[in-house]
Design an enzyme around this catalytic site. Structure first.
Site, PDB file in Angstrom:
ATOM      1  N   ASN A   1      28.006 -23.647 -40.120  1.00  0.00           N
ATOM      2  CA  ASN A   1      27.030 -23.996 -39.083  1.00  0.00           C
ATOM      3  C   ASN A   1      25.889 -24.733 -39.774  1.00  0.00           C
ATOM      4  O   ASN A   1      25.056 -24.110 -40.431  1.00  0.00           O
ATOM      5  CB  ASN A   1      26.521 -22.716 -38.403  1.00  0.00           C
ATOM      6  N   TRP A   2      25.879 -26.040 -39.622  1.00  0.00           N
ATOM      7  CA  TRP A   2      24.864 -26.849 -40.334  1.00  0.00           C
ATOM      8  C   TRP A   2      23.501 -26.832 -39.641  1.00  0.00           C
ATOM      9  O   TRP A   2      22.541 -27.384 -40.175  1.00  0.00           O
ATOM     10  CB  TRP A   2      25.352 -28.301 -40.467  1.00  0.00           C
ATOM     11  N   LYS A   3      23.444 -26.251 -38.476  1.00  0.00           N
ATOM     12  CA  LYS A   3      22.178 -26.219 -37.715  1.00  0.00           C
ATOM     13  C   LYS A   3      21.595 -27.635 -37.636  1.00  0.00           C
ATOM     14  O   LYS A   3      22.332 -28.597 -37.472  1.00  0.00           O
ATOM     15  CB  LYS A   3      21.204 -25.231 -38.350  1.00  0.00           C
TER      16      LYS A   3
ATOM     17  N   HIS B   1      24.481 -18.384 -30.274  1.00  0.00           N
ATOM     18  CA  HIS B   1      23.887 -18.148 -31.594  1.00  0.00           C
ATOM     19  C   HIS B   1      22.516 -17.498 -31.400  1.00  0.00           C
ATOM     20  O   HIS B   1      21.802 -17.813 -30.435  1.00  0.00           O
ATOM     21  CB  HIS B   1      23.759 -19.478 -32.345  1.00  0.00           C
TER      22      HIS B   1
ATOM     23  N   GLU C   1      19.776 -18.020 -32.698  1.00  0.00           N
ATOM     24  CA  GLU C   1      18.664 -18.980 -32.581  1.00  0.00           C
ATOM     25  C   GLU C   1      18.577 -19.538 -31.164  1.00  0.00           C
ATOM     26  O   GLU C   1      17.493 -19.837 -30.665  1.00  0.00           O
ATOM     27  CB  GLU C   1      18.828 -20.087 -33.639  1.00  0.00           C
TER      28      GLU C   1
ATOM     29  N   GLU D   1      26.585 -11.457 -36.017  1.00  0.00           N
ATOM     30  CA  GLU D   1      25.534 -11.976 -36.884  1.00  0.00           C
ATOM     31  C   GLU D   1      24.258 -11.159 -36.707  1.00  0.00           C
ATOM     32  O   GLU D   1      23.478 -11.425 -35.774  1.00  0.00           O
ATOM     33  CB  GLU D   1      25.241 -13.431 -36.545  1.00  0.00           C
TER      34      GLU D   1
ATOM     35  N   GLY E   1      19.751 -16.302 -42.629  1.00  0.00           N
ATOM     36  CA  GLY E   1      18.797 -17.158 -43.331  1.00  0.00           C
ATOM     37  C   GLY E   1      17.762 -16.381 -44.138  1.00  0.00           C
ATOM     38  O   GLY E   1      16.754 -16.933 -44.566  1.00  0.00           O
TER      39      GLY E   1
ATOM     40  N   SER F   1      23.781 -14.729 -44.259  1.00  0.00           N
ATOM     41  CA  SER F   1      23.635 -14.900 -45.702  1.00  0.00           C
ATOM     42  C   SER F   1      24.950 -14.699 -46.474  1.00  0.00           C
ATOM     43  O   SER F   1      24.972 -14.106 -47.550  1.00  0.00           O
ATOM     44  CB  SER F   1      22.535 -13.979 -46.238  1.00  0.00           C
TER      45      SER F   1
ATOM     46  N   GLY G   1      25.631 -20.363 -42.606  1.00  0.00           N
ATOM     47  CA  GLY G   1      24.570 -21.337 -42.426  1.00  0.00           C
ATOM     48  C   GLY G   1      24.205 -21.980 -43.762  1.00  0.00           C
ATOM     49  O   GLY G   1      24.853 -22.924 -44.221  1.00  0.00           O
ATOM     50  N   GLY G   2      23.177 -21.461 -44.403  1.00  0.00           N
ATOM     51  CA  GLY G   2      22.617 -22.060 -45.616  1.00  0.00           C
ATOM     52  C   GLY G   2      23.639 -22.433 -46.680  1.00  0.00           C
ATOM     53  O   GLY G   2      23.605 -23.548 -47.218  1.00  0.00           O
TER      54      GLY G   2
END
Ligand code: PEP
Length: 253
Positions: free
Chosen positions: A9-11, A95, A97, A167, A173, A212, A233-234
């Site tokens: 997930n590159w956001k 998600h 977010e 999640e 993150g 993470s 993500g990251g």
């Protein structure tokens, strides 16, 4: 046997040239991965270029969001038919977010998931508790509520196509990963809910862990009986890092 699914997930990261450079560097690194699904979810404007870069590979394309309607006066939104047209196979919905920053309800997530299935796209439906909810011992109640609300429109016959991503919001993150035992406890609860709701199909449904995930913790998470994948993500922003995650089986006992 549930096929592992590792999704990036590159956001809101990467320009088109950065996204294509990622794909070019990434594909040779994962060419040998045949027994897991690998998925990239770039931002909307990068989908077409990444689709072209992935052509001929086994890596699948996902969107990070979708609007449930097929077309209409929904300024700023993207429809499921637009996603199939650009080459998506999956779309992430719910998600944290989107739930927490953009105020999306489980009822809206449910409409998106049902619309994706109706348009031959596979939903990755995210659920997860906040730190306050965990500390108040409400984790299972929150998950149950989100599952009830977000999957209410999934027809029984299509349930096997739905991927759940657990999640925990406090692990996204933050560098604070759930221990494999904590993650497994939540996944087992989710599995039980899926079995109750969808019968034997609940055993076939895949549940990803997200929060993470890194090259050095993915194998122990994936070793848990109810963890069938990762939403990353990251650590998915660098080709070598996400390739190491996608190749976790090489380091598993
Ligand atoms: C995510 O965005 O879904 C996520 C899990 O992020 P991170 O891996 O950075 O915690």
């Amino acid at each position: 046997m549930r096929k592992p699914i590792l999704a990036a997930n590159w956001k809101m990261h990467k320009t088109i040239s950065e996204a294509v450079a990622f794909a070019d560097a990434f594909l040779p690194l994962v060419a040998g991965v045949t027994n897991a699904e690998i998925v990239l979810a770039p931002p909307f404007p990068q989908l077409a270029s990444v689709a072209a870069a992935l052509r001929g590979s086994r890596v699948l394309l996902a969107a990070q969001n979708v609007h449930p309607e097929k077309h209409g006066a929904y300024t700023g939104e993207v429809s499921p038919t637009m996603l199939t047209d650009v080459g998506c196979r999956y779309a992430i919905v719910g998600h944290s977010e989107r739930r927490h920053i953009f105020g999306e309800s489980s009822a809206f997530v449910a409409r998106k998931a049902a619309s994706l299935l109706a348009h031959d796209l596979l939903p990755i439906v995210c659920v997860g508790e906040t730190l306050d909810e965990r500390e108040a011992d409400r984790t299972f109640a929150v998950l149950e509520d989100q599952l009830n609300g977000s999957l209410v429109e999934v027809p029984d016959a299509r349930a096997a196509e739905v991927v759940i991503a657990y999640e925990p919001v406090w692990a996204i993150g933050t560098g604070r990963t759930a221990t494999p035992a904590i993650a497994q406890e939540a996944h087992a609860m989710i599995r039980g809910w899926l079995q109750k709701r969808f019968g034997a199909t609940g055993d076939a449904m895949r549940i990803q862990y997200g929060g993470s995930v890194k090259p050095d913790n993915v194998a122990e998470l994936m070793a848990q009986p109810d963890i069938d994948g990762a939403l990353v993500g990251g650590a998915s922003l660098e080709a070598a890092s996400f390739a190491a995650i996608a190749r976790y089986q090489e380091n598993s006992k």
